[in-house]
Motif scaffolding. Structure first.
Motif, short mmCIF file in Angstrom:
data_model
loop_
_atom_site.label_atom_id
_atom_site.label_comp_id
_atom_site.label_asym_id
_atom_site.label_seq_id
_atom_site.Cartn_x
_atom_site.Cartn_y
_atom_site.Cartn_z
N ARG A 75 -17.43 -23.72 -25.70
CA ARG A 75 -16.15 -23.26 -25.16
C ARG A 75 -15.21 -24.42 -25.38
O ARG A 75 -15.46 -25.53 -24.92
CB ARG A 75 -16.34 -22.95 -23.68
N HIS A 89 -10.07 -27.16 -23.04
CA HIS A 89 -8.96 -26.38 -22.48
C HIS A 89 -8.79 -26.71 -21.00
O HIS A 89 -9.60 -27.44 -20.43
CB HIS A 89 -9.24 -24.87 -22.64
N HIS A 147 -6.76 -24.78 -17.19
CA HIS A 147 -6.13 -23.58 -16.65
C HIS A 147 -4.88 -23.97 -15.88
O HIS A 147 -4.94 -24.83 -15.00
CB HIS A 147 -7.12 -22.82 -15.76
N GLU A 150 -11.25 -23.31 -11.33
CA GLU A 150 -12.25 -22.43 -11.95
C GLU A 150 -13.56 -22.53 -11.18
O GLU A 150 -13.95 -23.62 -10.75
CB GLU A 150 -12.48 -22.84 -13.42
N HIS A 198 -11.57 -29.39 -19.67
CA HIS A 198 -13.02 -29.28 -19.72
C HIS A 198 -13.46 -28.54 -20.97
O HIS A 198 -12.67 -27.85 -21.61
CB HIS A 198 -13.57 -28.58 -18.48
N GLU A 225 -16.48 -17.35 -15.99
CA GLU A 225 -15.40 -18.19 -15.46
C GLU A 225 -14.64 -17.30 -14.47
O GLU A 225 -14.18 -16.22 -14.85
CB GLU A 225 -14.44 -18.63 -16.56
MN MN Z 1 -12.27 -23.04 -18.19
#
Ligand code: MN
Ligand code: MN
Length: 387
Positions: free
Chosen positions: A276, A279, A281, A286, A325, A339
């Motif tokens: 993943r 990125h 948020h 999260e 993360h 998530e």
């Molecule tokens: Mn995330």
């Protein structure tokens, strides 16, 4: 160190040694726990500072056993950093009922295995009943009364998520508890029947209890004032995922699952060797639940702080707002995790997209990378990438 080599070396007993630093453990030790957390034993060299604990395992939660199933929870008591969301892992036998109840927090759920029948009514007398299976969601707004009953050959197991990190599944308003604390003459007056009608109500709460298996859904249908305006259930696994090299992502928030006003979720699948992407948020914390596979997540907490954690099935991860993360699949099988966000919408900012969409001369003045690095970044966001 070469990542491929590092992966294959994992089964060997690790010591807290990296190059010239560290030494063997010669005192008391828990090899099983240490093997579960290889990146705590030997943190990546970029880890630094005092980042709070961001991991909990349901395996370490108190197990509440009952006739008809069990429940165990991860709240801010277990994982203090996670104040926005709490989770419960629950199992119901065939016919086993999580009794009719309501509570202060809104409830979102993901069915992990098996089948259940869920029921609810809303404030306008709309009645809801549905059967849910693996990969299905439900959402009950705060205060809305509901129930869950295991079906099929082996009942079900699911993850409950609440939009309050301090909410406990032990602090719900139970039908049996309400009745036990209401005088019989009041019950008689309320329902317009004789007091003797309530001679056999339970004297204490049921919470989870064994009941006979219900009939087919059609025979359990009660129309009430008609269906709820926005269905309390949603087939998340049936949603077409965004597929890309390295994995797939399903994003389900209130734009698709209209009833789910306070919880947004992404179901992320990462193939071996994939990750993943880096990125963060821009809206909320999260909260993660790991369904299968093995993962390593590094969280960048600003001001020279970063920390890495390992996860496997049944573990919970937390990422405080708005820390950067990434999550790597470090196993040999597909990594699958949820998530979860206390929000009506999912949102993330991609490091790669940020660099792609900022004047490249400016980016290059910071990072001294070749233009080919920036040119190679796809225009569309790639939530999961593979090396
Ligand atoms: Mn995330
Ligand atoms: Mn509930």
């Amino acid at each position: 160190m070469n990542r491929e080599r590092e992966r294959t070396e994992r089964p060997v007993r690790r010591q807290p040694i990296s190059g010239a630093r560290g030494a063997t453990i010669i005192g008391p030790t828990n090899p099983a726990r240490e093997a579960e957390n290889p990146d705590l034993m030997v943190p990546p060299s970029v880890d630094h500072g005092t980042v709070a604990n961001l991991r909990w395992s349901f395996a370490d939660s108190h197990m509440h056993l009952s006739d008809g199933g069990w429940g165990r929870e991860t709240t801010a008591r277990e994982l203090p950093i996670a104040t926005e969301v709490a989770g419960v892992n629950m199992r119901l036998t065939p016919g086993g009922v999580r009794e009719m109840h309501w509570h202060k927090a809104a409830e979102w759920a993901y069915m992990l295995k098996g089948l259940a029948r869920i029921t609810a009514i809303d404030q306008d007398g709309h009645a809801f009943q549905d059967d849910v299976g693996e990969g299905d969601l439900w959402y009950f707004p705060a205060g809305i009364p509901h129930s869950i009953q295991g079906l099929g050959d082996d009942g079900c197991e699911f993850l409950l998520v609440f939009d309050d990190g301090f909410f406990s599944e032990e602090e719900t308003f139970l039908l049996s508890d309400l009745m036990a604390h209401t005088p019989k003459d009041i019950l008689a007056k309320n329902f317009g029947v004789a007091e003797s009608a309530f001679d056999r109500i339970p004297q204490k709460d049921l919470w989870i209890f064994q009941a006979p298996m219900p009939g087919p859904l059609e025979s359990d249908r009660i129309a009430g004032a008609g269906p709820v305006p926005e269905s309390f259930s949603y087939r998340m696994l049936a949603q077409e995922p965004m597929r890309m090299r390295g994995g797939a992502v399903r994003i389900t928030d209130s734009s698709r699952f209209k009833a789910s006003k306070t919880i947004a979720a992404a179901l992320v699948e990462v193939e071996p060797g994939g990750m993943r992407e880096v990125h963060w948020h821009p809206n909320v914390d999260e909260w993660q639940y790991y369904i299968e596979g093995r993962a390593r997540m590094t969280v960048f907490a600003s001001t020279n702080n970063a920390r890495t954690f390992n996860f496997q099935a049944g573990d919970v991860g937390a990422v405080p707002f708005p820390m950067a993360h990434y999550v790597e699949n470090i196993g040999d099988t597909t990594l699958r995790f949820l998530e979860i966000f206390r929000s009506d919408h999912f949102a993330d900012v991609s490091l790669a997209q940020w660099l792609k969409l900022t004047p490249h001369e400016l980016v290059r003045a910071h990072l001294h990378v070749d233009e080919s690095v920036l040119n190679g970044i796809p225009l569309a966001k790639m939530p999961v990438v593979s090396g």
